[in-house]
Motif scaffolding. Sequence first.
Motif, PDB file in Angstrom:
ATOM      1  N   ILE A   1       0.865  -1.313  -0.018  1.00 19.36           N
ATOM      2  CA  ILE A   1      -0.198   0.071   0.074  1.00 19.36           C
ATOM      3  C   ILE A   1       1.075   1.065   0.089  1.00 19.36           C
ATOM      4  O   ILE A   1       0.566   2.173  -0.705  1.00 19.36           O
ATOM      5  CB  ILE A   1      -0.798   0.145   1.089  1.00 19.36           C
ATOM      6  CG1 ILE A   1      -1.839  -1.270   1.125  1.00 19.36           C
ATOM      7  CG2 ILE A   1      -1.645   1.355   1.164  1.00 19.36           C
ATOM      8  CD1 ILE A   1      -2.698  -1.348   0.195  1.00 19.36           C
ATOM      9  N   GLU A   2       2.161   1.413   0.802  1.00 23.71           N
ATOM     10  CA  GLU A   2       2.834   2.520   0.826  1.00 23.71           C
ATOM     11  C   GLU A   2       3.597   2.680  -0.462  1.00 23.71           C
ATOM     12  O   GLU A   2       3.774   3.792  -0.821  1.00 23.71           O
ATOM     13  CB  GLU A   2       4.011   2.407   2.085  1.00 23.71           C
ATOM     14  CG  GLU A   2       3.092   2.271   3.236  1.00 23.71           C
ATOM     15  CD  GLU A   2       4.249   2.678   4.496  1.00 23.71           C
ATOM     16  OE1 GLU A   2       4.877   3.274   4.333  1.00 23.71           O
ATOM     17  OE2 GLU A   2       3.937   1.687   5.632  1.00 23.71           O
ATOM     18  N   LEU A   3       3.904   1.544  -1.009  1.00 19.13           N
ATOM     19  CA  LEU A   3       4.610   1.685  -2.488  1.00 19.13           C
ATOM     20  C   LEU A   3       3.539   2.321  -3.544  1.00 19.13           C
ATOM     21  O   LEU A   3       3.938   3.125  -4.072  1.00 19.13           O
ATOM     22  CB  LEU A   3       4.942   0.231  -2.868  1.00 19.13           C
ATOM     23  CG  LEU A   3       5.845   0.000  -3.952  1.00 19.13           C
ATOM     24  CD1 LEU A   3       6.969   0.845  -4.106  1.00 19.13           C
ATOM     25  CD2 LEU A   3       5.988  -1.362  -4.654  1.00 19.13           C
ATOM     26  N   LEU A   4       2.462   1.846  -3.443  1.00 22.93           N
ATOM     27  CA  LEU A   4       1.486   2.250  -4.316  1.00 22.93           C
ATOM     28  C   LEU A   4       1.086   3.847  -3.967  1.00 22.93           C
ATOM     29  O   LEU A   4       1.205   4.532  -5.120  1.00 22.93           O
ATOM     30  CB  LEU A   4       0.114   1.637  -4.052  1.00 22.93           C
ATOM     31  CG  LEU A   4      -0.029   0.040  -4.638  1.00 22.93           C
ATOM     32  CD1 LEU A   4      -1.257  -0.347  -4.343  1.00 22.93           C
ATOM     33  CD2 LEU A   4       0.214   0.165  -6.204  1.00 22.93           C
ATOM     34  N   ASP A   5       1.017   4.134  -2.784  1.00 23.29           N
ATOM     35  CA  ASP A   5       1.023   5.563  -2.325  1.00 23.29           C
ATOM     36  C   ASP A   5       1.984   6.421  -2.838  1.00 23.29           C
ATOM     37  O   ASP A   5       1.781   7.565  -3.372  1.00 23.29           O
ATOM     38  CB  ASP A   5       0.599   5.720  -0.899  1.00 23.29           C
ATOM     39  CG  ASP A   5      -0.478   5.207  -0.597  1.00 23.29           C
ATOM     40  OD1 ASP A   5      -1.609   4.857  -1.044  1.00 23.29           O
ATOM     41  OD2 ASP A   5      -0.605   4.986   0.902  1.00 23.29           O
ATOM     42  N   ALA A   6       3.299   5.867  -2.603  1.00 23.63           N
ATOM     43  CA  ALA A   6       4.548   6.769  -3.091  1.00 23.63           C
ATOM     44  C   ALA A   6       4.617   6.959  -4.446  1.00 23.63           C
ATOM     45  O   ALA A   6       5.146   8.018  -4.724  1.00 23.63           O
ATOM     46  CB  ALA A   6       5.645   5.944  -2.518  1.00 23.63           C
ATOM     47  N   LEU A   7       4.099   5.869  -5.222  1.00 23.88           N
ATOM     48  CA  LEU A   7       4.190   6.400  -6.784  1.00 23.88           C
ATOM     49  C   LEU A   7       2.899   6.738  -7.310  1.00 23.88           C
ATOM     50  O   LEU A   7       2.690   6.861  -8.533  1.00 23.88           O
ATOM     51  CB  LEU A   7       4.257   4.891  -7.442  1.00 23.88           C
ATOM     52  CG  LEU A   7       5.871   4.133  -6.892  1.00 23.88           C
ATOM     53  CD1 LEU A   7       5.849   2.844  -7.574  1.00 23.88           C
ATOM     54  CD2 LEU A   7       7.043   4.907  -7.431  1.00 23.88           C
ATOM     55  N   GLY A   8       2.020   7.162  -6.487  1.00 28.62           N
ATOM     56  CA  GLY A   8       0.760   7.755  -6.734  1.00 28.62           C
ATOM     57  C   GLY A   8      -0.163   7.001  -7.439  1.00 28.62           C
ATOM     58  O   GLY A   8      -0.969   7.359  -8.659  1.00 28.62           O
ATOM     59  N   ILE A   9      -0.271   5.676  -7.263  1.00 24.47           N
ATOM     60  CA  ILE A   9      -0.950   4.626  -8.050  1.00 24.47           C
ATOM     61  C   ILE A   9      -2.303   4.243  -7.075  1.00 24.47           C
ATOM     62  O   ILE A   9      -2.105   3.713  -5.914  1.00 24.47           O
ATOM     63  CB  ILE A   9      -0.233   3.239  -8.240  1.00 24.47           C
ATOM     64  CG1 ILE A   9       1.167   3.493  -9.143  1.00 24.47           C
ATOM     65  CG2 ILE A   9      -1.212   2.197  -9.002  1.00 24.47           C
ATOM     66  CD1 ILE A   9       1.916   2.444  -9.296  1.00 24.47           C
ATOM     67  N   GLU A  10      -3.530   4.708  -7.825  1.00 25.61           N
ATOM     68  CA  GLU A  10      -4.744   4.554  -7.068  1.00 25.61           C
ATOM     69  C   GLU A  10      -4.978   3.019  -6.775  1.00 25.61           C
ATOM     70  O   GLU A  10      -5.463   2.564  -5.668  1.00 25.61           O
ATOM     71  CB  GLU A  10      -5.828   5.560  -7.634  1.00 25.61           C
ATOM     72  CG  GLU A  10      -7.307   5.755  -6.932  1.00 25.61           C
ATOM     73  CD  GLU A  10      -7.251   6.543  -5.882  1.00 25.61           C
ATOM     74  OE1 GLU A  10      -8.041   6.534  -4.866  1.00 25.61           O
ATOM     75  OE2 GLU A  10      -6.099   7.508  -5.947  1.00 25.61           O
TER      76      GLU A  10
END
Length: 268
Positions: free
Chosen positions: A82-91
């Motif tokens: 989840i944090e990886l998706l958040d950091a890359l702006g992936i919804e």
Amino acid sequence: MHDTPFITTGDGCRLAYRVDGDENKPTLVLSNSIGTTLHMWDGQIAALTQHFRVLRYDGRGHGKSDAPAGAYSMDRLGRDVIELLDALGIERAHFLGLSLGGFVGQWLGIHASDRIDLLILSNTSAHLGPANEFDARIAALQTSPDMAAVAQAFLANWFPAPMLEAKHPATEPFRDMLLSTPPQGLAGSYAAVRDNDMRRTIALIDRPTLVIAGKDDTVTLASHGEHIASTVPGARLVIMPGVHLPNVEHPDVYARTVLEFLLDREAA
């Protein structure tokens, strides 16, 4: 991309990741088995990037990611994604996890289904025991962190004997991945598997799900895949020939199986 990019999670762990493919395509996250790095998917990247932007990462305790000491938890490994998706702006993303990565995929399907579109759980289990077996493995790593014997045991569980005896070029990189895995990273991941039981809660997964099992898998048995597929509402099951890493044993069939599911469901 030669320099490995990293994100830093809320608890201060650096996670290495890699993105391949066109940024305008939907994102597919790939999550690895224990004892491997993001390179375990190298054989699938050419096929997958024709349709997806592929995001791979080294799990906590593996590859170029940090290996904090102590027990990891499935909650922590799931939140890493989840944090990886958040950091890359992936919804939202599709998610394919194999073995330990499949455990992470189940956690995401239960706890973060708003972030996942399509879910593929490969060669995995909702629960692996007994706990004392994992305790023994963790203790052995602490007293004699000789990864050579550990690597040998893993490889024997992952690939058919003839493939190993022939020193098949596809298997050799996995020996190197295992030898370079920090013992405390492996021990932390063992603890996450030991302490995890999703046999009932996977009934809550509401994402379209494909379960892939290996007919001759001795780590996560085909029956484990059958259990997941019968518990997750509407899940599809494919039993492939092969042992624990069908993406390496049968790379083309594996990529085709994954793409058929993803493209069919995207079209629907």
